[in-house]
Design a protein around this motif. Structure first.
Motif, short mmCIF file in Angstrom:
data_model
loop_
_atom_site.label_atom_id
_atom_site.label_comp_id
_atom_site.label_asym_id
_atom_site.label_seq_id
_atom_site.Cartn_x
_atom_site.Cartn_y
_atom_site.Cartn_z
N TRP A 34 0.83 -1.20 0.00
CA TRP A 34 0.00 0.00 0.00
C TRP A 34 0.87 1.26 0.00
O TRP A 34 0.66 2.18 -0.77
CB TRP A 34 -0.89 -0.02 1.22
CG TRP A 34 -1.91 1.10 1.33
CD1 TRP A 34 -2.00 2.22 0.55
CD2 TRP A 34 -2.97 1.19 2.27
NE1 TRP A 34 -3.05 3.00 0.97
CE2 TRP A 34 -3.66 2.39 2.02
CE3 TRP A 34 -3.40 0.38 3.31
CZ2 TRP A 34 -4.76 2.79 2.77
CZ3 TRP A 34 -4.50 0.78 4.04
CH2 TRP A 34 -5.16 1.96 3.77
N ARG A 35 1.88 1.27 0.85
CA ARG A 35 2.78 2.43 0.91
C ARG A 35 3.57 2.57 -0.39
O ARG A 35 3.81 3.68 -0.86
CB ARG A 35 3.71 2.31 2.10
CG ARG A 35 2.89 2.42 3.41
CD ARG A 35 3.74 2.49 4.61
NE ARG A 35 4.38 3.81 4.62
CZ ARG A 35 5.27 4.18 5.51
NH1 ARG A 35 5.61 3.35 6.46
NH2 ARG A 35 5.80 5.37 5.46
N ALA A 37 2.51 1.63 -3.31
CA ALA A 37 1.57 2.05 -4.35
C ALA A 37 1.43 3.56 -4.41
O ALA A 37 1.24 4.14 -5.48
CB ALA A 37 0.20 1.41 -4.12
N LYS A 38 1.57 4.22 -3.27
CA LYS A 38 1.45 5.68 -3.22
C LYS A 38 2.54 6.35 -4.06
O LYS A 38 2.37 7.46 -4.54
CB LYS A 38 1.54 6.19 -1.78
CG LYS A 38 0.43 5.71 -0.89
CD LYS A 38 -0.88 6.30 -1.30
CE LYS A 38 -2.00 5.81 -0.39
NZ LYS A 38 -3.29 6.08 -0.92
N ARG A 39 3.66 5.65 -4.23
CA ARG A 39 4.75 6.21 -5.05
C ARG A 39 5.17 5.21 -6.13
O ARG A 39 6.34 5.00 -6.40
CB ARG A 39 5.91 6.63 -4.17
CG ARG A 39 6.42 5.57 -3.26
CD ARG A 39 7.37 6.13 -2.21
NE ARG A 39 8.06 5.02 -1.57
CZ ARG A 39 9.35 4.92 -1.44
NH1 ARG A 39 10.15 5.84 -1.90
NH2 ARG A 39 9.87 3.88 -0.84
N ASP A 41 5.11 5.41 -9.12
CA ASP A 41 5.77 6.01 -10.27
C ASP A 41 7.28 6.14 -10.07
O ASP A 41 7.97 6.71 -10.90
CB ASP A 41 5.15 7.37 -10.61
CG ASP A 41 5.12 8.32 -9.42
OD1 ASP A 41 5.23 7.85 -8.27
OD2 ASP A 41 4.96 9.53 -9.65
N GLY A 45 9.12 2.73 -5.20
CA GLY A 45 7.71 2.37 -4.99
C GLY A 45 7.37 1.03 -5.61
O GLY A 45 6.68 0.20 -5.00
N ILE A 87 -6.03 -0.64 -4.53
CA ILE A 87 -5.20 0.55 -4.27
C ILE A 87 -4.12 0.68 -5.35
O ILE A 87 -3.88 1.77 -5.88
CB ILE A 87 -4.58 0.48 -2.86
CG1 ILE A 87 -5.67 0.67 -1.81
CG2 ILE A 87 -3.47 1.52 -2.69
CD1 ILE A 87 -5.25 0.25 -0.41
N TYR A 90 -5.73 1.75 -8.59
CA TYR A 90 -6.13 3.16 -8.49
C TYR A 90 -4.91 4.08 -8.68
O TYR A 90 -4.98 5.06 -9.43
CB TYR A 90 -6.80 3.45 -7.14
CG TYR A 90 -7.04 4.92 -6.93
CD1 TYR A 90 -8.11 5.56 -7.54
CD2 TYR A 90 -6.16 5.67 -6.15
CE1 TYR A 90 -8.30 6.93 -7.37
CE2 TYR A 90 -6.36 7.04 -5.99
CZ TYR A 90 -7.42 7.66 -6.61
OH TYR A 90 -7.61 9.01 -6.45
N GLU A 91 -3.84 3.77 -8.00
CA GLU A 91 -2.64 4.62 -8.10
C GLU A 91 -2.04 4.58 -9.51
O GLU A 91 -1.60 5.61 -10.03
CB GLU A 91 -1.59 4.20 -7.06
CG GLU A 91 -2.01 4.48 -5.63
CD GLU A 91 -2.17 5.96 -5.31
OE1 GLU A 91 -1.60 6.82 -6.00
OE2 GLU A 91 -2.88 6.26 -4.33
N SER A 94 -4.44 6.68 -11.61
CA SER A 94 -4.39 8.12 -11.30
C SER A 94 -3.09 8.76 -11.79
O SER A 94 -3.07 9.95 -12.08
CB SER A 94 -4.57 8.37 -9.80
OG SER A 94 -3.45 7.92 -9.08
N LYS A 95 -2.04 7.97 -11.91
CA LYS A 95 -0.76 8.49 -12.39
C LYS A 95 -0.57 8.20 -13.89
O LYS A 95 0.49 8.48 -14.44
CB LYS A 95 0.38 7.89 -11.57
CG LYS A 95 0.39 8.39 -10.12
CD LYS A 95 1.44 7.68 -9.30
CE LYS A 95 1.64 8.25 -7.93
NZ LYS A 95 0.53 8.29 -7.04
#
Length: 160
Positions: A34-35, A37-39, A41, A45, A87, A90-91, A94-95
C-alpha cells in the motif's frame, strides 16, 4: 477460485486464530504494498509493492508449514489481497502509468474473482473453503506482469 474441502470448519478462536505469524505477514505485506503504491511512479515504490506482494505469497506457505491455517487468516489474506490490488490499480490509473484498457481488464477480472469466491464461500456452508493454487498463481503472475510493465516504463523514461 476457491474449492470446497471436506474438512469441517473449526470453531473460531480469537486467541489462536488472530495473533499468528501468517496474519502478521499478511498485514505487513499489505502495508508495504500500500505504501509502495502511493509512489508507484518511482523505482523504490515499485520495489516496495513487489516486496509486499512477495510477503503475501509467503504467508500462506508459512501458515501451512506451522499449522496456523484458519478461516480467519484465509479471509484476512483474501480481503487484504483485494484491497491492495484495488489501491495499486487506483494509483496506476491516477498516475496514468498503464493503458486504461489494461486497468479495466484487471479490475474486471478481480471483481469476477471476488464475486465467485464469495458465492463459493456462501454455498459451502460448514465446509472449509480455500483458494486453488492455480488461482493464487494467476493473481501473482498478473501482479508480476503489471509491475514488470511499470518497471520497464520507468527504465525507459529514466534512460531517455
Amino acid at each position: 477460485m476457491p474449492v470446497k474441502s471436506r474438512e469441517r470448519t473449526p470453531r473460531f478462536n480469537p486467541r489462536t486464530d488472530i495473533p499468528t505469524i501468517p496474519n502478521a505477514m499478511s498485514i505487513a505485506g499489505a502495508v508495504l504494498a500500500w505504501r509502495g503504491a502511493k509512489r508507484i511512479d518511482t523505482t523504490a515504490g515499485i520495489a516496495q509493492v513487489a516486496a509486499g506482494r512477495f510477503i503475501d505469497i509467503l504467508d500462506g506457505i508459512v501458515a501451512r508449514k506451522t499449522g496456523q491455517t484458519s478461516d480467519f487468516g484465509a479471509l484476512l489474506d483474501a480481503g487484504l489481497d483485494k484491497a491492495v490490488t484495488a489501491i495499486i490499480l487506483y494509483e496506476i490509473k491516477s498516475k496514468n502509468l498503464a493503458p486504461t484498457e489494461i486497468i479495466a481488464a484487471i479490475t474486471a477480472f478481480n471483481g469476477i474473482n471476488a464475486v465467485a469466491s464469495a458465492k463459493t464461500i456462501v454455498e459451502a456452508g460448514d465446509e472449509t473453503v480455500r483458494p486453488e493454487i492455480s488461482g493464487k498463481l494467476a493473481l501473482a503472475f498478473e501482479t508480476s506482469s503489471l509491475l514488470a510493465h511499470l518497471l520497464g516504463s520507468r527504465l525507459e523514461t529514466t534512460s531517455s
